[in-house]
Design a protein around this motif. Structure first.
Motif, mmCIF file in Angstrom:
data_model
loop_
_atom_site.group_PDB
_atom_site.id
_atom_site.type_symbol
_atom_site.label_atom_id
_atom_site.label_comp_id
_atom_site.label_asym_id
_atom_site.label_seq_id
_atom_site.Cartn_x
_atom_site.Cartn_y
_atom_site.Cartn_z
ATOM 1 N N LEU A 121 1.118 -0.990 -0.008
ATOM 2 C CA LEU A 121 -0.048 0.351 -0.576
ATOM 3 C C LEU A 121 1.022 1.222 -0.108
ATOM 4 O O LEU A 121 1.866 1.373 0.947
ATOM 5 C CB LEU A 121 -0.841 -0.290 1.114
ATOM 6 N N LEU A 122 0.419 2.731 -0.926
ATOM 7 C CA LEU A 122 1.294 3.027 -1.103
ATOM 8 C C LEU A 122 1.041 4.584 -0.225
ATOM 9 O O LEU A 122 1.653 5.235 0.358
ATOM 10 C CB LEU A 122 1.487 3.511 -2.430
ATOM 11 N N ARG A 123 -0.844 5.137 -0.778
ATOM 12 C CA ARG A 123 -1.270 5.995 0.041
ATOM 13 C C ARG A 123 -2.419 5.758 -0.148
ATOM 14 O O ARG A 123 -3.148 4.876 -1.283
ATOM 15 C CB ARG A 123 -1.291 7.305 -1.330
ATOM 16 N N PHE A 124 -3.851 6.299 0.878
ATOM 17 C CA PHE A 124 -4.904 6.251 0.872
ATOM 18 C C PHE A 124 -5.447 7.235 0.998
ATOM 19 O O PHE A 124 -5.884 8.573 2.046
ATOM 20 C CB PHE A 124 -5.352 4.780 2.106
ATOM 21 N N ARG A 125 -6.582 8.016 0.308
ATOM 22 C CA ARG A 125 -7.096 8.819 0.200
ATOM 23 C C ARG A 125 -8.864 8.636 0.078
ATOM 24 O O ARG A 125 -9.301 8.136 -0.037
ATOM 25 C CB ARG A 125 -7.071 9.867 -1.103
ATOM 26 N N VAL A 126 -9.620 9.726 1.166
ATOM 27 C CA VAL A 126 -10.484 9.965 1.680
ATOM 28 C C VAL A 126 -11.463 11.191 1.750
ATOM 29 O O VAL A 126 -10.833 11.854 2.404
ATOM 30 C CB VAL A 126 -11.160 8.404 2.559
ATOM 31 N N VAL B 191 -6.720 4.392 -3.355
ATOM 32 C CA VAL B 191 -5.918 3.922 -2.990
ATOM 33 C C VAL B 191 -4.672 4.168 -4.456
ATOM 34 O O VAL B 191 -4.944 3.350 -5.045
ATOM 35 C CB VAL B 191 -5.661 2.381 -2.331
ATOM 36 N N ASP B 192 -3.768 3.749 -3.490
ATOM 37 C CA ASP B 192 -1.811 3.606 -4.425
ATOM 38 C C ASP B 192 -1.710 2.351 -4.532
ATOM 39 O O ASP B 192 -1.336 2.613 -2.676
ATOM 40 C CB ASP B 192 -1.372 4.449 -4.533
ATOM 41 N N PHE B 193 -1.377 1.327 -5.194
ATOM 42 C CA PHE B 193 -1.128 0.135 -4.403
ATOM 43 C C PHE B 193 0.435 -0.756 -5.669
ATOM 44 O O PHE B 193 -0.329 -0.480 -6.931
ATOM 45 C CB PHE B 193 -1.823 -1.251 -3.443
ATOM 46 N N VAL B 194 0.981 -1.149 -5.432
ATOM 47 C CA VAL B 194 2.334 -1.787 -5.538
ATOM 48 C C VAL B 194 1.849 -3.257 -5.760
ATOM 49 O O VAL B 194 1.470 -4.289 -4.824
ATOM 50 C CB VAL B 194 3.248 -1.619 -5.377
ATOM 51 N N GLY B 195 0.822 -4.147 -7.097
ATOM 52 C CA GLY B 195 0.622 -5.512 -6.873
ATOM 53 C C GLY B 195 2.626 -6.027 -6.839
ATOM 54 O O GLY B 195 3.522 -5.772 -7.264
ATOM 55 N N ASP B 196 2.122 -7.786 -7.093
ATOM 56 C CA ASP B 196 3.142 -8.301 -6.709
ATOM 57 C C ASP B 196 4.291 -8.632 -7.698
ATOM 58 O O ASP B 196 5.077 -9.011 -7.457
ATOM 59 C CB ASP B 196 2.666 -9.553 -6.607
ATOM 60 N N ASP B 197 3.925 -7.993 -9.078
ATOM 61 C CA ASP B 197 4.568 -8.502 -10.136
ATOM 62 C C ASP B 197 5.465 -6.801 -10.651
ATOM 63 O O ASP B 197 5.850 -6.458 -11.904
ATOM 64 C CB ASP B 197 3.697 -8.346 -11.572
ATOM 65 N N GLY B 198 4.938 -6.118 -9.321
ATOM 66 C CA GLY B 198 5.587 -4.309 -9.444
ATOM 67 C C GLY B 198 4.989 -3.774 -10.359
ATOM 68 O O GLY B 198 5.710 -2.529 -10.325
ATOM 69 N N VAL B 199 4.024 -4.093 -10.561
ATOM 70 C CA VAL B 199 2.487 -2.969 -11.398
ATOM 71 C C VAL B 199 1.902 -1.717 -10.244
ATOM 72 O O VAL B 199 1.831 -2.486 -9.024
ATOM 73 C CB VAL B 199 1.564 -3.501 -12.154
#
Length: 416
Positions: A2-7, A106-114
């Motif tokens: 998890l990189l960021r969460f906005r609400v 949310v901004d997040f990075v998957g297991d494949d780096g995307v």
């Protein structure tokens, strides 16, 4: 990760707020992890962040909002048919916010780096907007652009999503497109749905503690048994092991083994264990699962029913790359400023890992990073926090509560 969460417009979070795990530019952050992205670049990410603030300042609402976003993704298509509208909790202290949509992203990075950005807006009766972007080569690719106010509600820039026309046609106004796609095990979008399913687990001191005790009890019968027993024993609770007993109804009950000075081992009934012991035990199963799978764990009031040193050890566990090799993350709330420092006077948390909540005069929560206060490199964060240098502390003058009680009692006596 998890990189960021906005609400925005969720509970006391009226205006848009952001919680970030990304290391601020130019900050020296020993606790940070380098996450490699699919385009070959890297981003520095904290394994944990802590949210501090006075009682009723809204810190728990940040984690609750993350959980609400997860629940919407997992349940909107399958379960929201029974609701007259959309289940949500908008800011209730002004009429304008009640009629406006609630925003999640949310901004997040998957297991494949995307890296992915996914978000939506929920109105009272329908999903007002939904969007999905990816960054496989460092540049944004738009996958989904949904806007309920348009004649053509769904747009798919780049036509990257397979079977998009059928999915759009069969997505209800009060359901998320991502939730709908996952019911068909969509080959492209199910991986995003699974990210929500496998992350953002909320633990709080009140709800579901019995269920978490049961989950840890199950883990005692599997490959995590030795680690659970070790964490119980090193916690200096006088526990030397655990025994799982089968009840007549087929369920299981744990009995913790205590060794007396004489060397005799006694298995205490679970009801005889202290609340602190039971709280620590209930945390172990979910925490070890998160560490083993690299998940994001949310813990409300980490210090509740735990000695500050126990809470500090949880922080150290997530910080340690050898103990946390899969990049699990923790977001926790606390009102105990002693967690900002170590007993020797050092810092348990980097300044960028500390977030603060404060309510304004209208009851709306402001979430901001400690770095905004620009603390000095050698500054004692605990002392400065207690002194009110960073805000986010109760606005109570010493002796004020007692004086108010005395004044009320005197008025009561005059009126009797």
């Amino acid at each position: 990760m998890l990189l960021r969460f906005r609400v925005a417009n969720v509970r006391s979070l009226r205006d848009e707020q952001e919680l970030s795990f990304v290391v601020p530019p130019e900050e020296d952050a020993p606790a940070a992890r380098s996450v490699k992205l699919s385009d070959g670049s890297t981003v520095e990410v904290f394994p944990l962040v802590g949210i501090f603030g006075a009682n009723a300042s809204g810190k728990s609402n940040v984690l609750a909002a993350l959980t609400q976003m997860r629940n919407a993704v997992l349940n909107s298509y399958a379960q929201w048919t029974s609701y007259k509208g959309i289940p949500r909790e908008s800011f209730a202290l002004d009429a304008k916010s009640v009629g406006e949509s609630s925003f999640y992203e949310v901004d997040f990075v998957g297991d494949d780096g995307v890296r992915w950005t996914y978000g939506f807006e929920l109105g009272e009766q329908r999903v007002e907007a939904e969007w999905l972007h990816s960054y496989p080569r460092g540049r944004r690719q738009e996958w989904l652009d949904r806007d309920a106010s348009r004649e053509q509600e769904f747009a798919f820039p780049g036509n990257r999503i397979h079977d998009r026309a059928r999915l759009a046609r069969t997505t209800r106004p009060n359901a998320l497109f991502l939730s709908r796609a996952a019911t068909d095990n969509h080959p492209q979008l199910s991986v995003l749905y699974r990210w929500f399913n496998d992350n953002l687990w909320l633990i709080n001191p009140e709800d579901d503690r019995v269920a978490r005790e049961g989950f840890t009890t199950e883990q005692l019968q599997g490959p995590r048994k030795q680690r659970i027993e070790e964490l119980l024993s090193v916690a200096d609770l006088g526990i030397t092991g655990a025994r799982v007993e089968r009840r007549p109804d087929g369920t299981h009950q744990v009995a913790l083994l205590h060794t007396a000075e004489s060397g005799a081992v006694t298995a205490l009934d679970w009801s005889q264990e202290s609340f602190g012991t039971r709280s620590w035990f209930a945390l172990l199963g979910p925490m070890l699962l998160a560490l083993d799978t690299g998940a994001v764990l949310l813990v409300d009031e980490l210090d509740s029913s735990l000695h500050p040193r126990f809470a500090a050890e949880v922080v150290r566990i997530f910080h340690d790359p050898l103990v946390n090799p899969h990049g699990a993350q923790l977001a926790f709330t606390s009102h105990d400023p002693s967690m900002l420092s170590t007993p020797s006077g050092g810092r348990l948390l980097d300044a960028g890992q500390v977030w603060l909540t404060e309510k304004d005069d209208h009851g709306a929560t402001d979430l901001y990073p400690l770095t905004a206060a620009e603390p000095g490199d050698e500054e004692d964060l605990t002392k400065s926090y207690l002194a009110g240098a960073f805000g986010a502390v109760p606005g109570v003058i010493e002796g004020q509560i007692g004086r108010r009680l005395l004044a009320v009692r005197e008025r009561e006596a005059e009126g009797s």
